[in-house]
Design a protein around this motif. Structure first.
Motif, PDB file in Angstrom:
ATOM      1  N   VAL A  86       0.923  -1.206  -0.177  1.00 28.84           N
ATOM      2  CA  VAL A  86      -0.020   0.037   0.018  1.00 28.84           C
ATOM      3  C   VAL A  86       0.922   1.372   0.052  1.00 28.84           C
ATOM      4  CG1 VAL A  86      -1.627   1.257   1.350  1.00 28.84           C
ATOM      5  CG2 VAL A  86      -1.923  -1.187   1.350  1.00 28.84           C
ATOM      6  N   PHE A  87       0.817   1.946  -0.806  1.00 34.93           N
ATOM      7  CA  PHE A  87       1.586   3.327  -1.150  1.00 34.93           C
ATOM      8  C   PHE A  87       0.552   4.503  -0.945  1.00 34.93           C
ATOM      9  CE2 PHE A  87       4.320   0.212  -3.862  1.00 34.93           C
ATOM     10  CZ  PHE A  87       5.055  -0.098  -2.824  1.00 34.93           C
ATOM     11  N   THR A  88       1.000   5.543  -0.343  1.00 34.53           N
ATOM     12  CA  THR A  88       0.251   6.632  -0.329  1.00 34.53           C
ATOM     13  C   THR A  88       1.041   7.570  -1.157  1.00 34.53           C
ATOM     14  OG1 THR A  88       1.607   7.465   1.601  1.00 34.53           O
ATOM     15  CG2 THR A  88      -0.558   6.522   1.966  1.00 34.53           C
ATOM     16  N   VAL A  89       0.382   8.118  -2.230  1.00 31.61           N
ATOM     17  CA  VAL A  89       1.064   9.229  -3.212  1.00 31.61           C
ATOM     18  C   VAL A  89       0.743  10.684  -2.860  1.00 31.61           C
ATOM     19  CG1 VAL A  89       1.230   7.554  -4.841  1.00 31.61           C
ATOM     20  CG2 VAL A  89      -0.804   8.891  -4.838  1.00 31.61           C
ATOM     21  N   ILE A 100      -7.585  -0.898   8.578  1.00 33.69           N
ATOM     22  CA  ILE A 100      -6.442  -2.098   8.932  1.00 33.69           C
ATOM     23  C   ILE A 100      -6.652  -2.871   7.536  1.00 33.69           C
ATOM     24  CG2 ILE A 100      -6.137  -4.195  10.274  1.00 33.69           C
ATOM     25  CD1 ILE A 100      -7.371  -2.433  12.719  1.00 33.69           C
ATOM     26  N   TRP A 101      -5.699  -2.958   6.873  1.00 35.61           N
ATOM     27  CA  TRP A 101      -5.523  -3.795   5.738  1.00 35.61           C
ATOM     28  C   TRP A 101      -5.396  -5.335   5.928  1.00 35.61           C
ATOM     29  CZ3 TRP A 101      -7.318  -0.446   2.604  1.00 35.61           C
ATOM     30  CH2 TRP A 101      -6.891   1.132   2.828  1.00 35.61           C
ATOM     31  N   PRO A 102      -6.176  -6.321   5.614  1.00 35.30           N
ATOM     32  CA  PRO A 102      -5.894  -7.498   5.694  1.00 35.30           C
ATOM     33  C   PRO A 102      -4.765  -7.905   5.019  1.00 35.30           C
ATOM     34  CG  PRO A 102      -8.272  -7.180   4.726  1.00 35.30           C
ATOM     35  CD  PRO A 102      -7.439  -5.755   4.524  1.00 35.30           C
ATOM     36  N   GLY A 103      -4.151  -8.708   5.945  1.00 39.68           N
ATOM     37  CA  GLY A 103      -2.778  -9.326   5.438  1.00 39.68           C
ATOM     38  C   GLY A 103      -1.499  -8.694   5.723  1.00 39.68           C
ATOM     39  N   GLN A 104      -1.738  -7.329   6.341  1.00 38.96           N
ATOM     40  CA  GLN A 104      -0.609  -6.440   6.651  1.00 38.96           C
ATOM     41  C   GLN A 104       0.523  -6.201   5.574  1.00 38.96           C
ATOM     42  OE1 GLN A 104       0.809  -8.871  10.082  1.00 38.96           O
ATOM     43  NE2 GLN A 104      -0.159  -7.566  11.604  1.00 38.96           N
ATOM     44  N   PRO A 105       0.059  -5.633   4.629  1.00 33.80           N
ATOM     45  CA  PRO A 105       0.819  -5.186   3.469  1.00 33.80           C
ATOM     46  C   PRO A 105       2.017  -4.348   3.729  1.00 33.80           C
ATOM     47  CG  PRO A 105      -1.099  -3.952   3.360  1.00 33.80           C
ATOM     48  CD  PRO A 105      -1.292  -4.810   4.544  1.00 33.80           C
ATOM     49  N   ILE A 106       3.000  -4.398   3.014  1.00 31.53           N
ATOM     50  CA  ILE A 106       4.141  -3.524   3.308  1.00 31.53           C
ATOM     51  C   ILE A 106       3.605  -2.077   2.787  1.00 31.53           C
ATOM     52  CG2 ILE A 106       6.253  -2.816   2.200  1.00 31.53           C
ATOM     53  CD1 ILE A 106       7.027  -5.917   2.360  1.00 31.53           C
ATOM     54  N   THR A 107       3.965  -1.031   3.516  1.00 30.01           N
ATOM     55  CA  THR A 107       3.452   0.309   3.219  1.00 30.01           C
ATOM     56  C   THR A 107       4.829   1.350   2.918  1.00 30.01           C
ATOM     57  OG1 THR A 107       3.245   1.080   5.507  1.00 30.01           O
ATOM     58  CG2 THR A 107       1.471  -0.026   4.424  1.00 30.01           C
ATOM     59  N   LYS A 161      10.412   2.253   0.686  1.00 33.89           N
ATOM     60  CA  LYS A 161      10.601   3.488   1.392  1.00 33.89           C
ATOM     61  C   LYS A 161      11.660   4.343   0.710  1.00 33.89           C
ATOM     62  CE  LYS A 161       8.548   2.991   5.768  1.00 33.89           C
ATOM     63  NZ  LYS A 161       8.576   3.003   7.365  1.00 33.89           N
ATOM     64  N   GLU A 162      12.889   3.979   0.599  1.00 33.20           N
ATOM     65  CA  GLU A 162      13.760   4.556  -0.471  1.00 33.20           C
ATOM     66  C   GLU A 162      13.159   5.065  -1.691  1.00 33.20           C
ATOM     67  OE1 GLU A 162      17.577   2.156   1.578  1.00 33.20           O
ATOM     68  OE2 GLU A 162      17.087   1.713  -0.379  1.00 33.20           O
ATOM     69  N   ILE A 163      12.434   4.195  -2.351  1.00 27.97           N
ATOM     70  CA  ILE A 163      12.144   4.507  -3.603  1.00 27.97           C
ATOM     71  C   ILE A 163      11.005   5.851  -3.559  1.00 27.97           C
ATOM     72  CG2 ILE A 163      10.194   3.836  -5.400  1.00 27.97           C
ATOM     73  CD1 ILE A 163      11.162   1.008  -5.110  1.00 27.97           C
ATOM     74  N   GLY A 164      10.277   6.028  -2.315  1.00 33.38           N
ATOM     75  CA  GLY A 164       9.675   7.102  -2.299  1.00 33.38           C
ATOM     76  C   GLY A 164      10.364   8.456  -2.170  1.00 33.38           C
TER      77      GLY A 164
END
Length: 166
Positions: A86-89, A100-107, A161-164
């Protein structure tokens, strides 16, 4: 199914889900080449896709059928697609309390300036949309080329995170 063979689901979040998150969804669905499936949503969706975003995606030959501004609650339901990332833009969505996202995605936060907030001539607004798209598309290209099968969860979290920050 190994990680190499699976499809990773990625949700891009913004406040209105009208421009940046929509363009990110389009870019990932193309650049991910079937390995990634992009979605987008907003915390306070505008209810429509920004016409400048639609125009840019159309001119870039992205399929635009089915694009719509939708609430992020659609992806927090038990029958929602399981999210891997999940990425906030936008900065507004990054500061909000997410479901709360099911599966605990990487954010991660991949904020870019809001082209929909730009005022000026038609050319200036189109340029702002193109700049936002170019920045998001560059990040997505880096992301889809990460060696996901060789990174553990912590290393992957650090890399996205570095990509962001690029």
């Amino acid at each position: 199914m190994s990680d190499i063979d699976r499809i990773f689901n990625v949700l891009f979040l913004c406040t209105g889900n009208s421009a940046r998150s929509i363009m990110s969804e389009c870019a990932l669905n193309r650049e991910g080449k079937g390995r990634f499936r992009g979605y987008s949503a907003g915390s306070h969706p505008t209810g429509s896709v920004n016409p400048y975003a639609l125009d840019l995606m159309t001119r870039q030959n992205f399929p635009v059928e089915g694009l719509r501004s939708k609430n992020w609650d659609e992806f927090a339901k038990p029958d929602s697609p399981p999210l891997d990332f999940v990425f906030t833009v936008c900065d507004n969505a990054a500061g909000e309390v997410c479901p709360i996202w099911p599966g605990q995605p990487i954010t991660a936060h991949w904020g870019v300036p809001d082209p929909a907030a730009v005022t000026g001539s038609d050319a200036e607004i189109k340029s702002a949309f193109f700049d936002a798209f170019r920045q998001l598309n560059n990040r997505i290209n880096i992301f889809v080329n990460l060696p996901l099968d060789r990174l553990d969860r912590l290393a992957l979290q650090r890399r996205v995170k570095e990509i962001g920050q690029s």
